[in-house]
Design a protein around this motif. Structure first.
Motif, mmCIF file in Angstrom:
data_model
loop_
_atom_site.group_PDB
_atom_site.id
_atom_site.type_symbol
_atom_site.label_atom_id
_atom_site.label_comp_id
_atom_site.label_asym_id
_atom_site.label_seq_id
_atom_site.Cartn_x
_atom_site.Cartn_y
_atom_site.Cartn_z
ATOM 1 N N LEU A 119 0.912 -3.072 -12.164
ATOM 2 C CA LEU A 119 -0.099 -2.315 -12.917
ATOM 3 C C LEU A 119 -0.546 -3.080 -14.158
ATOM 4 C CD1 LEU A 119 -1.640 0.381 -13.025
ATOM 5 C CD2 LEU A 119 0.196 1.291 -14.437
ATOM 6 N N ASP A 167 10.359 3.743 -16.801
ATOM 7 C CA ASP A 167 9.013 3.195 -16.570
ATOM 8 C C ASP A 167 8.287 3.875 -15.414
ATOM 9 O OD1 ASP A 167 9.969 1.535 -18.482
ATOM 10 O OD2 ASP A 167 10.060 -0.262 -17.231
ATOM 11 N N SER A 212 10.854 1.691 -12.356
ATOM 12 C CA SER A 212 11.609 0.442 -12.340
ATOM 13 C C SER A 212 12.993 0.718 -11.758
ATOM 14 C CB SER A 212 11.738 -0.116 -13.761
ATOM 15 O OG SER A 212 10.472 -0.431 -14.261
ATOM 16 N N TRP A 249 -7.577 -6.090 -7.984
ATOM 17 C CA TRP A 249 -6.912 -5.107 -7.106
ATOM 18 C C TRP A 249 -6.552 -5.750 -5.764
ATOM 19 C CZ3 TRP A 249 -7.028 -2.696 -2.434
ATOM 20 C CH2 TRP A 249 -6.345 -1.478 -2.318
ATOM 21 N N TYR A 280 -2.657 -6.282 -4.283
ATOM 22 C CA TYR A 280 -2.190 -5.641 -3.056
ATOM 23 C C TYR A 280 -2.048 -6.614 -1.891
ATOM 24 C CZ TYR A 280 -2.077 -0.765 -4.521
ATOM 25 O OH TYR A 280 -1.730 0.418 -5.118
ATOM 26 N N TYR A 314 -3.503 11.037 -5.808
ATOM 27 C CA TYR A 314 -4.700 10.948 -4.969
ATOM 28 C C TYR A 314 -5.237 12.363 -4.801
ATOM 29 C CZ TYR A 314 -2.687 6.406 -4.076
ATOM 30 O OH TYR A 314 -2.147 5.162 -4.240
ATOM 31 N N THR A 355 0.993 7.990 -9.427
ATOM 32 C CA THR A 355 -0.375 7.814 -8.926
ATOM 33 C C THR A 355 -0.749 9.051 -8.122
ATOM 34 O OG1 THR A 355 0.057 5.441 -8.754
ATOM 35 C CG2 THR A 355 -1.900 6.278 -7.652
ATOM 36 N N TRP A 363 -3.047 -5.679 -13.213
ATOM 37 C CA TRP A 363 -4.381 -5.136 -12.907
ATOM 38 C C TRP A 363 -5.154 -4.869 -14.205
ATOM 39 C CZ3 TRP A 363 -6.205 0.311 -11.309
ATOM 40 C CH2 TRP A 363 -7.430 0.227 -10.667
ATOM 41 N N PHE A 364 -4.445 -4.283 -15.185
ATOM 42 C CA PHE A 364 -5.101 -4.012 -16.474
ATOM 43 C C PHE A 364 -5.494 -5.314 -17.162
ATOM 44 C CE2 PHE A 364 -5.182 0.393 -17.848
ATOM 45 C CZ PHE A 364 -4.457 1.023 -16.861
ATOM 46 N N MET A 372 -5.605 5.943 -15.893
ATOM 47 C CA MET A 372 -6.792 5.272 -15.366
ATOM 48 C C MET A 372 -7.239 6.026 -14.117
ATOM 49 S SD MET A 372 -7.025 1.377 -14.224
ATOM 50 C CE MET A 372 -8.319 0.364 -14.818
ATOM 51 N N LEU A 412 0.832 -1.203 0.000
ATOM 52 C CA LEU A 412 0.000 0.000 0.000
ATOM 53 C C LEU A 412 0.869 1.256 0.000
ATOM 54 C CD1 LEU A 412 -2.743 -1.164 2.514
ATOM 55 C CD2 LEU A 412 -3.134 -0.545 0.123
ATOM 56 N N ARG A 413 2.035 1.181 0.640
ATOM 57 C CA ARG A 413 2.916 2.360 0.690
ATOM 58 C C ARG A 413 3.623 2.592 -0.639
ATOM 59 N NH1 ARG A 413 8.230 3.425 1.833
ATOM 60 N NH2 ARG A 413 8.748 1.238 2.168
ATOM 61 N N LEU A 414 4.106 1.519 -1.276
ATOM 62 C CA LEU A 414 4.907 1.680 -2.489
ATOM 63 C C LEU A 414 4.068 1.767 -3.767
ATOM 64 C CD1 LEU A 414 7.878 -0.744 -1.731
ATOM 65 C CD2 LEU A 414 7.808 1.736 -1.514
ATOM 66 N N GLY A 415 2.955 1.094 -3.794
ATOM 67 C CA GLY A 415 2.067 1.212 -4.954
ATOM 68 C C GLY A 415 2.540 0.447 -6.180
ATOM 69 N N TRP A 416 2.028 0.886 -7.339
ATOM 70 C CA TRP A 416 2.162 0.125 -8.584
ATOM 71 C C TRP A 416 3.582 0.067 -9.116
ATOM 72 C CZ3 TRP A 416 -2.043 -2.514 -9.192
ATOM 73 C CH2 TRP A 416 -3.279 -1.969 -8.870
ATOM 74 N N GLU A 417 3.874 -1.038 -9.796
ATOM 75 C CA GLU A 417 5.083 -1.177 -10.605
ATOM 76 C C GLU A 417 4.745 -2.074 -11.797
ATOM 77 O OE1 GLU A 417 8.244 -3.316 -8.740
ATOM 78 O OE2 GLU A 417 7.077 -5.146 -8.532
ATOM 79 N N TRP A 418 5.698 -2.224 -12.729
ATOM 80 C CA TRP A 418 5.540 -3.155 -13.849
ATOM 81 C C TRP A 418 6.235 -4.445 -13.468
ATOM 82 C CZ3 TRP A 418 2.407 -1.407 -17.599
ATOM 83 C CH2 TRP A 418 2.257 -0.025 -17.747
ATOM 84 N N ARG A 457 2.389 10.129 -6.042
ATOM 85 C CA ARG A 457 3.374 9.133 -5.630
ATOM 86 C C ARG A 457 3.985 8.567 -6.904
ATOM 87 N NH1 ARG A 457 1.073 4.210 -2.303
ATOM 88 N NH2 ARG A 457 0.221 3.737 -4.326
ATOM 89 N N ARG A 506 5.227 -6.293 -4.990
ATOM 90 C CA ARG A 506 4.484 -5.044 -5.149
ATOM 91 C C ARG A 506 3.384 -5.230 -6.190
ATOM 92 N NH1 ARG A 506 8.497 -0.179 -6.287
ATOM 93 N NH2 ARG A 506 6.561 0.772 -7.015
ATOM 94 N N ILE A 548 5.566 5.428 -13.121
ATOM 95 C CA ILE A 548 4.130 5.360 -12.836
ATOM 96 C C ILE A 548 3.835 6.397 -11.759
ATOM 97 C CG2 ILE A 548 2.210 3.958 -11.985
ATOM 98 C CD1 ILE A 548 3.773 1.470 -12.843
ATOM 99 N N ASP A 582 12.576 3.044 -3.655
ATOM 100 C CA ASP A 582 11.491 3.652 -2.887
ATOM 101 C C ASP A 582 10.673 4.526 -3.827
ATOM 102 O OD1 ASP A 582 9.881 4.266 -0.800
ATOM 103 O OD2 ASP A 582 11.501 4.839 0.550
ATOM 104 N N VAL A 583 9.596 5.053 -3.318
ATOM 105 C CA VAL A 583 8.767 5.935 -4.138
ATOM 106 C C VAL A 583 8.953 7.369 -3.660
ATOM 107 C CG1 VAL A 583 7.037 4.211 -4.691
ATOM 108 C CG2 VAL A 583 6.787 5.591 -2.632
ATOM 109 N N PHE A 604 -12.492 -5.796 -11.421
ATOM 110 C CA PHE A 604 -11.481 -4.830 -10.973
ATOM 111 C C PHE A 604 -11.160 -5.021 -9.488
ATOM 112 C CE2 PHE A 604 -12.552 -2.688 -14.905
ATOM 113 C CZ PHE A 604 -11.334 -2.172 -15.293
ATOM 114 N N ALA A 634 6.529 6.084 -8.832
ATOM 115 C CA ALA A 634 7.324 4.859 -8.746
ATOM 116 C C ALA A 634 7.983 4.619 -10.094
ATOM 117 C CB ALA A 634 6.429 3.674 -8.387
#
Lengths: 444, 212
Positions: free
Chosen positions: A121, B197, B55, A108, A112, B203, B201, A124-125, B158, A60-66, B51, A118, B199, B59-60, A104, B53
């Motif tokens: 993304l 890469d 590759s 999701w 998570y 909020y 996000t 998820w898509f 998105m 939840l802290r770091l979020g999305w990556e590939w 936020r 992590r 990303i 850290d973010v 979705f 991020a």
């Protein structure tokens, strides 16, 4: 005490079109995640499955990556998994649009909370959009295979045959006693017009595994046209769709499907010639040693049919433009880490012209052009062109010979100074095909 | 006096009987306010938190900024509206690292967005997908003198979230939103290094003004 239990069982058993149960659908989607995670943790002892609050907080802290998963994992397995979430909704009485949030949400929560990694993304898509497309197609194919009026062995094998296509729907039917209960079929059981073509034969391909030489291999092709793109008024999302599966000794080489989300007449439905504007949702997965390309798209365009003579002969055309929500493609130097392909959105267009009789195409010319802008992997823009000709010659009423010749071309332009790369992969197929078709008499 | 009371009682009875015999009042049945019909538009802004991020990033990076959005669309059904949403976040003190905190970051999305009103209240859920845009301007040196280096990229966007319409008249509403915008931008080329890469996000909490 037994009366309420019997009442509930009776309700479950004869509720062939269940009333919407959104909470049950959400619960089943979460149970799918729990089940998959626990099987991977306990049975296969996968490190990534031993997740918990510490990893949830990190994710939840770091979020999305590939991510760096293999192409079939990301582009086929995840969409199939997403179909399970989606069909948790569909088999609990939710409609197409009502089941979309379930897909979705399921994906999701898995990203998570289901893995130590992590959240990805691209997963998820692919899981959500691919799961919606494949899920709705599989829900309808499953409903067509099942027959609530059948009994005995015929009934059992139908339920079993539909299970790999729509496992969640089959599971829900099993616990509700619907594997044996007789009753009316849902509307999805009867697509109206349809064409099912199954073929087996040889596939010849050039540069399939190296820059020179021809390869030949056995191949199986399944084509399904569910509904009629121009002969059928719009009723619901995916009331008309097409699905193609190509399997060789290397596994699934192609799975492509397109279903209409909405359609409207552009001329009088009573006219001899028909033109319909359609908005389609598309799923593409092509994987062989030389080409890996796929993605989730939305396309808009016109399907037309011109009839000539009085024996059902006609010409069909299609002209569509599309937006690729997220695509994936391989090329020299693409990818990141252990992944050898790029992700990115894009645009494209396709056209086709076909000769037909009562909806069964026996000669088809087609071409497709797609542009993918990489946002993960190489700094590149990729252009794919794919076109060819397919023909089918009837021998008996159901059996025939089919032949096709196609060329898959790819150009990659790199913005980091690397030279432009262009490849072409010609291919031919010769198949013995079995065709079963139904058309609605009087339908124009 | 007794006669007067009898007359009063009779009058009351007759009166109440007369009232009871009257046809049901023909007061108009209250109809729900038609906030969701025809074309609509919404403009709003509020604080945002981005936020970022990438590759190979261990850290973010997080930063706050100002956001704004515009939504224009039509109605699909009584409970669903569709529109195009253009959203952007601007942060004038962004930094991919501590030494480049004078960078200006701007990210945005243009999405096809669906708003679903599950009930009769103004509560709605939102989801959309489309294109994303990002631009990062970094001063050429530490004195901030000279031409900025600007790197921009486009990708996929998105959005999802929820909100509430507070109607203030038949045509207007104040709308509160809480949303996330995921923008996948690709590589960002900065002086001396590339950030792969990316990303971003975002909020967002916002207040908008809706015209229907």
């Amino acid at each position: 005490m037994t009366a309420p239990i019997l009442a509930v069982l009776a309700l479950l058993q004869f509720d062939t079109v269940p009333k919407p149960k959104p909470l049950l659908a959400v619960g089943e989607a979460l149970l799918i995640n729990l089940f998959v995670n626990r099987v991977d943790a306990w049975a296969f002892n996968q490190d990534w499955a031993h997740t918990g609050p510490k990893y949830w907080a990190k994710n939840l802290r770091l979020g999305w990556e590939w991510d760096e998963d293999a192409f079939p994992t990301n582009m086929f397995a995840h969409p199939y998994h997403g179909g399970l979430y989606f069909n948790a909704g569909r088999s609990n009485g939710l409609g197409y649009f009502e089941s979309v949030p379930i897909a979705f949400m399921g994906s999701w929560t898995w990203e998570y909370l289901g893995e130590t990694y992590r959240p990805s993304l691209n997963d998820w898509f692919m899981t959500s959009f691919g799961g919606i497309t494949l899920g709705e197609m599989f829900h309808r194919v499953g409903a067509t295979i099942r027959d609530n009026r059948a009994r005995g062995f015929d009934r059992t094998w139908r339920e079993l045959a539909a299970l790999p296509i729509d496992p969640i729907g089959g599971f829900n039917r099993l616990i509700r006693g619907q594997w044996k209960a007789t009753g009316p079929n849902p509307a999805e059981h009867d697509p109206g017009a349809y064409v099912l073509r199954v073929g087996g034969g040889i596939r010849f391909a050039r540069r399939l595994a190296a820059d020179t030489g021809f390869w030949s291999m056995g191949t199986v092709l399944v084509d399904l046209l569910y509904g009629d793109q121009v002969g059928q008024e719009y009723r619901a999302p995916f009331d008309v769709f097409s699905l193609r599966l190509l399997v060789t000794s290397q596994g699934i080489n192609a799975l492509r499907g397109s279903g209409r989300l909405y359609a409207t007449n552009l001329n009088s439905p009573a006219g001899r010639n028909r033109h319909m504007l359609a908005l389609n949702q598309r799923y593409d997965f092509i994987k062989n040693p030389s080409q890996s390309v796929g993605g989730q798209s939305v396309e808009i365009g016109i399907n037309s049919r011109w009839l000539f003579g009085s024996k059902g002969f006609g010409i069909r055309t299609a002209l569509f433009g599309d937006g690729i929500i997220l695509g994936a493609i391989d090329a020299p130097g693409t990818g990141f880490g252990e992944r050898h392909y790029d992700f990115g959105p894009g645009l494209g267009a396709r056209w086709e012209v076909a000769l037909e009789k009562h909806g069964v195409r026996f000669l088809r010319l087609f071409s497709q052009l797609e542009w993918i802008h990489a946002v993960s992997g190489a700094s590149a823009d990729h252009v794919v062109d794919f076109g060819g000709i397919e023909g089918a010659l009837p021998i008996t009423r159901r059996l025939g010979l089919a032949a096709s010749s196609t060329i898959f071309g790819r150009v990659s332009n790199y913005t980091d100074g690397r030279p432009r790369d262009r490849r072409e992969y010609p291919e031919a197929r010769l198949l013995l095909v079995w065709t079963k078709a139904g058309f609605v008499p009087g339908q124009r | 006096m007794k006669r007067v009371l009898w007359l009063l009682a009779l009058g009351l009875c007759c009166g109440s009987a007369a009232v009871a015999q009257e046809p049901a009042p023909t007061a108009p049945i209250p109809r729900p306010k038609r906030h969701r019909s025809g074309l609509w538009g919404e403009l709003g802004s509020g604080p945002g938190y981005v936020r970022v991020a990438c590759s190979d990033c261990t850290d973010v990076i997080g930063a706050s900024g100002a956001t704004s959005y515009l939504r224009i669309g039509g109605v699909i059904s009584r409970n669903v509206v569709i529109g195009v949403e253009i959203f952007s976040l601007l942060d004038q003190t962004f930094g991919f690292a501590s030494q480049d905190s004078n960078a200006v970051a701007e990210t945005g999305t243009a999405t096809i967005t669906l708003l679903w009103y599950p009930g009769k209240s103004g509560l709605f859920f939102k989801g959309g997908v489309g294109a994303a845009f990002g631009e990062f301007s970094v001063p050429s040196d530490s004195t901030n003198v000279g031409t900025d280096t600007t790197s921009s990229g486009g990708g996929i966007g998105m959005t999802f979230g929820l909100g509430y319409d507070f109607p203030i008249s038949r045509k207007f509403a104040i709308t509160a939103n809480a949303a996330a915008f995921v923008t996948a931008l690709g590589d960002v080329v900065l002086p001396g290094h590339n950030v792969d890469d990316v990303i971003a996000t975002v909020y967002q909490l916002s207040i908008g003004f809706t015209i229907r």
